[in-house]
Motif scaffolding. Structure first.
Motif, short mmCIF file in Angstrom:
data_model
loop_
_atom_site.label_atom_id
_atom_site.label_comp_id
_atom_site.label_asym_id
_atom_site.label_seq_id
_atom_site.Cartn_x
_atom_site.Cartn_y
_atom_site.Cartn_z
N ALA A 118 -4.39 11.11 1.48
CA ALA A 118 -5.32 10.61 2.51
C ALA A 118 -6.52 9.95 1.84
O ALA A 118 -6.99 8.89 2.29
N ARG A 119 -7.01 10.56 0.77
CA ARG A 119 -8.14 9.97 0.04
C ARG A 119 -7.76 8.61 -0.53
O ARG A 119 -8.54 7.66 -0.48
N TYR A 120 -6.54 8.49 -1.05
CA TYR A 120 -6.07 7.19 -1.53
C TYR A 120 -6.07 6.16 -0.40
O TYR A 120 -6.30 4.97 -0.64
N GLY A 121 -5.80 6.63 0.81
CA GLY A 121 -5.76 5.73 1.96
C GLY A 121 -7.10 5.51 2.63
O GLY A 121 -7.18 4.86 3.67
N GLY A 122 -8.17 6.07 2.05
CA GLY A 122 -9.50 5.87 2.59
C GLY A 122 -9.91 6.84 3.66
O GLY A 122 -10.87 6.61 4.40
N VAL A 123 -9.21 7.98 3.77
CA VAL A 123 -9.53 9.00 4.77
C VAL A 123 -9.95 10.28 4.05
O VAL A 123 -9.17 10.86 3.29
N ASN A 124 -11.18 10.71 4.30
CA ASN A 124 -11.70 11.88 3.61
C ASN A 124 -11.74 13.13 4.47
O ASN A 124 -12.25 14.17 4.05
N SER A 125 -11.23 13.03 5.70
CA SER A 125 -11.25 14.18 6.59
C SER A 125 -9.82 14.56 6.96
O SER A 125 -9.13 13.82 7.66
N VAL A 126 -9.36 15.71 6.46
CA VAL A 126 -8.04 16.24 6.80
C VAL A 126 -8.21 17.70 7.24
O VAL A 126 -8.73 18.52 6.48
N THR A 127 -7.80 17.99 8.46
CA THR A 127 -7.83 19.37 8.95
C THR A 127 -6.47 19.99 8.71
O THR A 127 -5.45 19.47 9.18
N THR A 174 -5.61 1.38 19.03
CA THR A 174 -4.71 2.19 18.21
C THR A 174 -5.54 3.15 17.36
O THR A 174 -6.65 2.82 16.94
N ASP A 175 -4.99 4.33 17.11
CA ASP A 175 -5.74 5.33 16.35
C ASP A 175 -5.63 5.10 14.84
O ASP A 175 -5.16 4.05 14.39
N LEU A 176 -6.05 6.07 14.08
CA LEU A 176 -6.14 5.98 12.62
C LEU A 176 -4.84 5.57 11.95
O LEU A 176 -4.84 4.93 10.89
N PHE A 177 -3.70 5.91 12.56
CA PHE A 177 -2.42 5.56 11.95
C PHE A 177 -2.26 4.05 11.78
O PHE A 177 -1.50 3.59 10.93
N LYS A 178 -2.93 3.26 12.60
CA LYS A 178 -2.85 1.80 12.44
C LYS A 178 -3.40 1.39 11.08
O LYS A 178 -2.78 0.63 10.34
N ARG A 179 -4.58 1.91 10.76
CA ARG A 179 -5.22 1.56 9.49
C ARG A 179 -4.38 2.03 8.31
O ARG A 179 -4.18 1.31 7.33
N LEU A 180 -3.85 3.25 8.42
CA LEU A 180 -3.04 3.78 7.33
C LEU A 180 -1.69 3.07 7.23
O LEU A 180 -1.20 2.80 6.13
N GLY A 181 -1.10 2.78 8.39
CA GLY A 181 0.22 2.17 8.39
C GLY A 181 0.26 0.75 7.88
O GLY A 181 1.29 0.29 7.38
N THR A 182 -0.85 0.03 8.02
CA THR A 182 -0.89 -1.37 7.56
C THR A 182 -1.56 -1.50 6.20
O THR A 182 -1.75 -2.62 5.72
N ALA A 214 0.02 4.91 1.61
CA ALA A 214 -0.38 6.32 1.71
C ALA A 214 0.31 7.03 2.86
O ALA A 214 0.74 8.18 2.73
N LEU A 215 0.42 6.37 4.01
CA LEU A 215 1.04 7.01 5.18
C LEU A 215 2.51 7.29 4.92
O LEU A 215 3.01 8.37 5.27
N THR A 216 3.21 6.35 4.31
CA THR A 216 4.62 6.57 4.00
C THR A 216 4.79 7.77 3.09
O THR A 216 5.70 8.60 3.28
N PRO A 256 -2.02 -1.49 2.13
CA PRO A 256 -1.09 -1.96 1.09
C PRO A 256 -0.45 -0.80 0.34
O PRO A 256 -0.90 0.35 0.42
N ALA A 257 0.61 -1.13 -0.37
CA ALA A 257 1.30 -0.13 -1.17
C ALA A 257 0.37 0.43 -2.23
O ALA A 257 -0.48 -0.29 -2.79
N LEU A 258 0.50 1.71 -2.49
CA LEU A 258 -0.29 2.36 -3.52
C LEU A 258 0.21 1.98 -4.90
O LEU A 258 1.39 1.66 -5.09
#
Length: 823
Positions: A584-593, A315-323, A612-614, A325-327
């Motif tokens: 995205a940064r809150y979710g641990g992702v520092n690369s957004v195009t 599964t791609d990056l959405f798995k990590r973001l989707g699971t 973060a994904l929600t 915890p709530a911010l």
């Protein structure tokens, strides 16, 4: 069409630049193939997590989790990084001399092609079972592995994967190279690796030397692929970690011989002594196209008799973001995920003080292990109650301090521990901040001190209601520094932030104070008192979000205004692309195009409660945008709605003739599946507005859709509602699925380049079709990659759905058809 499947054993998906990839392609069952899904089924659906499934041969148990004998142990584990690509090999056509980009060899058939590689000194080059070219590097032997002289570099390129470099093995000199050679001996362009220095060198040699060579410290990660290309009078040397994204390392005006001669390609090696070794090359001439980047969910080992297989799902990056915890609130997330370029920050202590009513202590959530803040009683009387009203926009509570007097009541104390104490000694800067609300003067907000009391610092309120900083670095009397001009005893929430140790500064409510501090460096700090200090000056009011950050530099100019805005406005009014990058940064992702430019201001997203994904999905829906995971990197892509405005033939990735689809699965649909002719739209704190298409309602009946979006004005909400109704009150006839056997197409590379929001046209449709040609937008796809087969089924929508009015344009100003106003 070699498949390329690589594992990032032991790597961290959030740090892709540090992953050393291992090629496991030869283990892939290419009969069953690799299945990949990506994107959405249509433009009104959310993009889904990308997935990949494939079967791997586990004949030696190397892919069995927990097998200590595996060469990959202990890294055969769940959520290990994986990437999947297709390496498209060039096709030779025409007559010699050929463009060098047509030189291709994947070394997969177990024998050297002696027609292509006419010189193989001493049989030093051989193909391995893993499908690579292995060239021996033997003591006292200079080898050559050379092509026929039938290639030209001008306007072309030479590409190869450097799969393994030779070890020095006790030799004083050991080198291996990739050259484009002139007809003049010693004149050549290419790359040279020196095992004695570990240097990879970009060279243009004359007489076997280049005094201006560009030398790089070799990295197996950054220099996994090498390329030399010529274009427009310039030769460029490039490296890549994946064969797709290239970094220029050197440029040079094209030498005259490059445009006047026919060239050969040579892979020579040399070693003066020591013991023999080898260098490995692969995929010469390949064009790499990434198809998937993500993690392996699990490693289920299966047996059939003594044969072992592993069927993995990824599964791609959405798995990590989707699971995830709530911010927490945006203020809390800003404190926990401070992002200042080039500066190392450590949040050493963070007490939100948002515990429930009835709590008797407050915990640190920085993760550094600080002790909890415990209730401490002075005298007899006074209250300290958790669960009161907190900082605006956070939705979080705060404790209320109600002492009987300045010396009778309760406050909070903690031993912050050895880790905090060590940070206090090690870092050059400490930033202390908190929020508070009071009407009482002459009290202490908080104080920090060293165990022996030599270093102490207290932030307090003086008799005039002004903030003070009190310090000592000798254990003597506290020296008081006063911030004039701002009275903070007005019963409103205030934010204070102070830097200790480097360019001491003081911020109140996000703005710098004008007073000059005289604060010595504070080291050895370990003990924290909140709502009073060392048995006195008990605070009356509320205190929240006390945080201490240690840093390599002074960062208050960056974080104090941000934290004030987060706590008072939740960043309401920032553009949608900025909000996506923040979340995205809150979710641990520092690369957004970010693609496109039509981004509106976004309202605050309120208190904590979703991940973060929600929250990014909320922004995506508000903007009628597209959010998805990249397929070549650990990152996100965010496309604004204007990316899809008015597609033109020049913007098409490819065109395909209907006859080339060779399928009976193409279908033109005209139904009410997407129909929307009534929209009731609202925003936080705004009006609820209704937009309808009366003609559509009369003809087709009511097709309502509620729309709750994060706009900052009612006009923006109305624009969004009109945009939706104008597009879907009467959805056009469209092709929703386009299956292609891509491997057989001359436009194979172009088809592989198609991604979400790309356009292509299906031409020469049957006479029964509504039009002879239909342009579609890619919403997603499913694909199956097998040996000599690559079937891609694109999920598409009609491209004109997103067209907008252009004054006096022959195509986009047709009254009643293409006069939709832009949103």
């Amino acid at each position: 069409m070699p498949l390329l499947v690589e594992m990032g054993w032991g790597g961290l998906v959030q740090a892709p630049e540090t992953i050393a990839w291992t090629d496991i392609t030869t283990r892939v069952d290419v009969v069953q193939g690799v299945s990949i899904t990506r994107g959405a089924s249509d433009e009104l659906s959310d993009t889904q997590p990308g997935t990949a499934t494939l079967v791997l041969d586990n004949y030696d148990g190397a892919l069995t989790p927990g097998n200590a004998a595996s060469p990959y142990s202990p890294n055969v584990r769940k959520l290990a990084p994986i990437r999947i690509s297709v390496a498209v090999m060039p096709t030779l056509s025409g007559s010699a001399p050929y463009p060098m980009a047509m030189l291709g060899d994947d070394f997969d058939d177990g024998r050297v092609d002696s027609t292509l590689w006419v010189t193989n000194t001493g049989g030093a080059g051989a193909e391995t079972g893993e499908g690579r070219l292995r060239i021996t590097v033997a003591p006292g032997v200079d080898t050559n592995f050379t092509s026929a002289r039938q290639w030209t570099l001008a306007g072309s390129k030479l590409t190869a994967k450097l799969a393994a470099v030779p070890a020095l093995n006790g030799s004083s000199n050991c080198a291996a190279s990739m050259w484009v050679t002139s007809t003049t001996s010693g004149t050549r362009i290419g790359w040279r690796y020196d095992a004695s220095t570990g240097v990879l060198s970009a060279q243009s040699q004359t007489g076997f030397a280049d005094g201006a060579a560009v030398n790089l410290t070799y990295s197996a990660i950054d220099h996994a692929w090498l390329r030399v290309r010529e274009s427009g009078g310039t030769v460029t040397w490039e490296t890549s970690s994946d064969g797709f994204i290239w970094t220029s390392r050197r440029t040079l005006a094209t030498p005259a011989w490059v445009t006047s001669q026919t060239h050969a390609v040579d892979f020579p090696t040399t070693r003066t002594g020591g013991t023999a070794g080898y260098i490995e090359w692969d995929l010469v001439g390949a064009e790499v196209r990434p198809r998937f980047w993500g993690v392996v969910n699990d490693w289920p080992v299966r047996w059939k008799g003594l044969t072992s297989k592993v069927l993995i799902s990824c599964t791609d990056l959405f798995k990590r973001l989707g699971t995830a915890p709530a911010l927490r609130s945006m203020l809390a997330e800003e404190i926990l995920h401070q992002d200042v370029a080039g500066i190392t920050d450590v949040v050493s202590a963070y007490y939100p003080l948002s515990e429930d009513s009835g709590s008797s202590s407050a915990g640190d959530i920085s993760g550094s292990g600080c002790g909890s803040l415990a209730l401490t009683q002075l005298g007899s009387g006074g209250l300290l109650e958790f669960g009161g009203d907190g900082v605006p926009e956070t939705g979080e509570t705060a404790p209320t301090f109600t002492p009987s007097s300045a010396s009778v009541g309760k406050y909070l104390t903690a031993d912050l521990g050895t880790v905090f104490e060590s940070n206090s000694n090690a870092y050059t800067s400490q930033t202390i901040e908190c929020w508070f609300r009071t009407t009482t003067a002459s009290r202490a907000l908080f104080g920090l001190y060293e165990t022996n009391l030599d270093h102490q610092i207290v932030v307090a309120i003086n008799a005039s209601g002004q903030l003070t900083v009190e310090v000592t670095d000798t254990g003597g009397a506290l020296v008081v520094n006063t911030a004039p001009g701002v009275t903070v005893t007005d019963g409103e929430w205030h934010h204070v932030a102070h830097v200790i140790g480097l360019n001491d500064r003081f911020y109140i409510d996000g703005a710098p104070s004008t007073f000059t501090l005289a604060v010595p460096d504070m080291s050895g700090l370990r003990h924290l008192h909140v709502g009073g200090y060392r048995g006195g000056r008990l605070f009356a009011g509320e205190i929240a979000h006390l945080a201490i950050t240690h840093s390599t530099a002074s960062v208050i100019d960056d974080i104090a205004p941000l934290h004030w805005e987060a706590g008072t406005a939740g960043f309401a009014g920032e553009d949608a692309d900025a909000r996506i990058e923040r979340l995205a940064r809150y979710g641990g992702v520092n690369s957004v195009t970010v693609w496109g430019s039509a981004f509106d201001a976004i309202a605050s997203q309120g208190p904590a409660g979703s991940n973060a994904l929600t929250r990014m999905r909320e922004v995506e829906a508000t903007e009628s945008a597209r959010l998805f995971a990249e397929r070549d990197w650990y990152g996100l892509a965010f496309q604004s709605r204007d990316v899809r405005y008015n597609p033109s033939p020049s913007s098409e990735v490819f065109t395909i003739d209907y006859a080339d689809l060779d399928t009976d699965e193409v279908e033109a649909s005209d139904d009410d599946q997407k129909m929307i002719n009534i929209v009731e739209a609202s925003r936080p704190g705004g009006a609820t507005q209704r937009v309808t298409s009366p003609s559509s309602v009369t003809t087709f009946g009511e097709k309502p859709k509620p729309l709750s979006i994060l706009k900052t004005s009612d006009d923006s909400v109305l624009d969004a509602a009109n945009w939706l109704v104008s597009r879907y009150a009467d959805p056009p006839v469209e092709i929703r699925e386009v299956p292609i056997e891509a491997h057989t197409m001359s436009t194979y590379l172009d088809i592989l380049d198609a991604d979400i929001s790309s356009y292509f046209s299906v031409t020469n449709l049957p006479s029964q079709a509504p039009a002879s040609s239909m342009r579609v937008t890619v919403e997603g796809y499913t694909e199956v990659i097998k040996h000599n087969s690559h079937r891609i089924e694109f999920h598409t929508s009609k491209a004109s759905t997103d067209s907008i009015w252009v004054l006096d344009d022959a195509v986009y100003s047709v009254l009643g058809s293409t006069t939709r106003l832009a949103y």
